[in-house]
Motif scaffolding. Structure first.
Motif, short mmCIF file in Angstrom:
data_model
loop_
_atom_site.label_atom_id
_atom_site.label_comp_id
_atom_site.label_asym_id
_atom_site.label_seq_id
_atom_site.Cartn_x
_atom_site.Cartn_y
_atom_site.Cartn_z
N ASP A 157 30.53 81.76 -19.59
CA ASP A 157 29.26 82.42 -19.24
C ASP A 157 28.12 81.41 -19.07
O ASP A 157 26.99 81.78 -18.84
N GLY A 158 28.45 80.15 -19.24
CA GLY A 158 27.43 79.09 -19.08
C GLY A 158 26.42 79.03 -20.22
O GLY A 158 25.30 78.55 -20.07
N LYS A 159 26.79 79.54 -21.40
CA LYS A 159 25.84 79.57 -22.53
C LYS A 159 25.97 78.35 -23.44
O LYS A 159 25.23 78.20 -24.39
N VAL A 160 26.99 77.53 -23.18
CA VAL A 160 27.18 76.34 -24.01
C VAL A 160 26.58 75.15 -23.28
O VAL A 160 26.88 74.91 -22.12
N SER A 161 25.69 74.40 -23.96
CA SER A 161 25.07 73.26 -23.28
C SER A 161 25.79 71.96 -23.63
O SER A 161 26.38 71.84 -24.70
N LEU A 162 25.73 71.03 -22.70
CA LEU A 162 26.34 69.71 -22.92
C LEU A 162 25.24 68.76 -23.33
O LEU A 162 24.23 68.64 -22.66
N GLU A 163 25.42 68.10 -24.47
CA GLU A 163 24.36 67.23 -24.97
C GLU A 163 24.88 65.81 -25.19
O GLU A 163 26.00 65.61 -25.62
N GLY A 164 24.01 64.84 -24.95
CA GLY A 164 24.34 63.43 -25.16
C GLY A 164 23.93 63.00 -26.56
O GLY A 164 23.36 63.79 -27.33
N ARG A 165 24.15 61.72 -26.89
CA ARG A 165 23.94 61.22 -28.25
C ARG A 165 22.51 61.36 -28.76
O ARG A 165 22.27 61.41 -29.97
N GLY A 166 21.54 61.47 -27.85
CA GLY A 166 20.14 61.53 -28.28
C GLY A 166 19.65 62.95 -28.60
O GLY A 166 18.49 63.14 -28.96
N TYR A 167 20.52 63.94 -28.50
CA TYR A 167 20.11 65.33 -28.77
C TYR A 167 19.84 65.52 -30.27
O TYR A 167 20.60 65.06 -31.12
N GLU A 168 18.73 66.22 -30.58
CA GLU A 168 18.37 66.47 -31.98
C GLU A 168 18.98 67.79 -32.45
O GLU A 168 18.72 68.84 -31.84
N VAL A 169 19.77 67.74 -33.47
CA VAL A 169 20.46 68.94 -33.97
C VAL A 169 19.45 69.99 -34.45
O VAL A 169 18.49 69.67 -35.14
N GLN A 170 19.70 71.24 -34.05
CA GLN A 170 18.83 72.35 -34.46
C GLN A 170 19.56 73.20 -35.50
O GLN A 170 20.80 73.30 -35.45
N ASP A 171 18.80 73.84 -36.38
CA ASP A 171 19.43 74.70 -37.38
C ASP A 171 20.21 75.81 -36.67
O ASP A 171 19.69 76.45 -35.76
N GLY A 172 21.45 76.01 -37.07
CA GLY A 172 22.26 77.09 -36.50
C GLY A 172 23.09 76.66 -35.29
O GLY A 172 23.81 77.47 -34.72
N ASP A 173 23.04 75.38 -34.91
CA ASP A 173 23.88 74.92 -33.80
C ASP A 173 25.35 74.99 -34.19
O ASP A 173 25.73 74.57 -35.29
N VAL A 174 26.16 75.50 -33.25
CA VAL A 174 27.62 75.37 -33.42
C VAL A 174 27.99 74.24 -32.48
O VAL A 174 27.67 74.28 -31.30
N ILE A 175 28.61 73.19 -33.01
CA ILE A 175 28.83 71.98 -32.21
C ILE A 175 30.31 71.67 -32.07
O ILE A 175 31.07 71.67 -33.04
N HIS A 176 30.68 71.40 -30.81
CA HIS A 176 32.05 70.92 -30.55
C HIS A 176 31.92 69.50 -30.04
O HIS A 176 31.36 69.26 -28.97
N PHE A 177 32.40 68.53 -30.84
CA PHE A 177 32.25 67.12 -30.48
C PHE A 177 33.39 66.65 -29.58
O PHE A 177 34.55 66.98 -29.83
N HIS A 178 33.03 65.86 -28.56
CA HIS A 178 34.05 65.18 -27.76
C HIS A 178 33.98 63.70 -28.10
O HIS A 178 32.89 63.13 -28.08
N PHE A 179 35.11 63.11 -28.42
CA PHE A 179 35.09 61.69 -28.79
C PHE A 179 36.41 61.03 -28.38
O PHE A 179 37.42 61.71 -28.17
#
Ligand SMILES: Nc1nc2c(ncn2[C@@H]2O[C@H](COP(=O)(O)OP(=O)(O)OP(=O)(O)O)[C@@H](O)[C@H]2O)c(=O)[nH]1
Ligand SMILES: [Mg+2]
Length: 365
Positions: free
Chosen positions: A341-363
């Motif tokens: 649905d396009g609701k998940v955003s792609l973030e780079g290393r400089g993104y500041e974590v927000q309270d309640g974020d569900v994060i899937h890390f790619h490494f």
């Protein structure tokens, strides 16, 4: 950036109920006794941070394991009048709490059989005793630091902002005023890592007797309530003994008992207050439907540093992070659907974590 574990430390006079509170927060383990100085070496434990969002995530993911965020709690020996001069276990106690980030002061309001080091129950006097000890101990350290700094400065003949801040701190301590009320933010920032106890945030716990739970109340509990109102300080009122006993029951049974007794549980409230005072926020990870985990990080943490909370390899090999707010995910019910649905955003290393974020890390390794 190195993510240090922030910790909270329980302080108070002997027999105030510190270890009992520790047991309520960390579900047992510390020795409790009605004689003073029962605790000698510190108990270190972790308290689970209650979070409804984690329970809701459990319902949509149905994982094998759910792991809540935690805060570290340290229970140290009791402090008595003269501690700054080494009375009781004074110096040991004071050095143990210098590295702690938030202090929880247990104030004895219950009568009980346990002896009191001053021979009577008087919560306001006890708060004053502790304040004086913390202030005197800070003054001692401060004077030694000033002497050293002044020697250094003489050789360089220049004025130094840290020295000015130390003088301001000294003046406040001598006048018995909380330094947090008089020093500016830049001054605070200059001094915050120096371990001054009087600059640490403090949460008060009024430890009331079983018989004091409102609406019935003893004179001591009432007296302290009045003091708290006048001083405008943050306080959580609880019967630590009762809450420590309750913490031993499984969650569902505990809730039933609380309802039956018609009391308000204060342990969760206190943990949330500690979390908030430590400036912590929560992000979540979902591992292959197997584990849902809440992680605590300081506000302002970058996603690449947060990755380290999950695994050190994730930071080293960080590529990008997929992020969605937990409420949005709960509404959509599924991470894959949220992605399509396009609701998940792609973030780079400089993104500041927000309270309640569900994060899937790619490494990459
Ligand atoms: N009646 C009553 N007794 C309490 C309460 N909280 C603690 N106590 C009792 O007070 C005594 C001291 O409690 P601890 O938790 O060991 O106190 P402490 O502050 O850790 O003491 P030290 O480690 O010796 O400094 C024990 O006998 C507890 O059972 C309470 O809310 N009500
Ligand atoms: Mg103890």
């Amino acid at each position: 950036m190195f993510l240090a574990t922030l910790s909270s430390g329980i302080i108070g006079l002997p027999n105030a109920g510190k270890s009992t509170l520790f047991n309520a927060l960390c579900r047992g383990g510390a020795q409790v006794a009605n004689f003073p100085f029962c605790t000698v070496s510190p108990n270190v434990g972790i308290a689970y941070v209650p979070d409804l969002r984690l329970e809701k995530l459990f319902r949509i993911v149905n994982p094998q394991i759910v792991t809540p965020a935690t805060v570290e709690v340290v229970d140290v020996a009791g402090l008595i009048r003269g501690a700054h001069k080494g009375e009781g276990l004074g110096n040991e106690f004071l050095s143990r709490i210098r590295g702690i980030d938030v202090l929880i002061q247990v104030v004895r309001c219950f009568e009980g059989e346990a002896s009191h080091p001053e021979g009577s129950i008087d919560p306001i006097r006890d708060v004053e005793t502790l304040k004086i000890e913390l202030f005197l101990s800070d003054l001692d350290i401060l004077q030694r630091r000033l002497t050293r700094l002044n020697k250094l400065l003489k050789s360089q003949i220049k004025q130094n902002a840290a020295v000015e801040a130390l003088h301001k701190l000294e003046k406040a301590l001598r006048e018995g005023i909380s330094p947090l009320k008089v020093i500016s933010l830049p001054e605070y920032n200059l001094l915050r890592d120096e371990g001054f106890l009087s600059l640490k945030p403090m949460i008060y716990v009024a430890n009331i007797g079983e018989e004091d739970i409102e609406p019935v109340s003893s004179i001591h509990a009432e007296c302290f309530r009045g003091f708290v109102r006048r001083e405008d300080i943050e306080v959580v009122e609880m019967c630590a003994k009762l809450e420590a006993e309750l913490s031993e029951f499984p969650e569902e049974e505990k809730q039933k008992l609380i309802e039956e007794m018609g009391i308000k549980e204060a342990t969760s409230k206190l943990i949330k207050k500690i979390y908030h005072t430590l400036n912590l926020i929560t992000f979540f990870t979902i591992t292959g439907g197997k584990e849902v985990k809440a992680h605590a990080v300081e506000k302002g943490t970058l996603v690449v540093d947060a990755a380290e909370k999950v695994h050190s390899d994730m930071k080293k090999g960080f590529i990008k992070a997929e992020v969605i707010n937990v409420d949005e995910l709960l509404k959509l019910g599924d991470f894959r659907r949220a992605k399509s649905d396009g609701k998940v955003s792609l973030e780079g290393r400089g993104y500041e974590v927000q309270d309640g974020d569900v994060i899937h890390f790619h490494f990459a390794l």
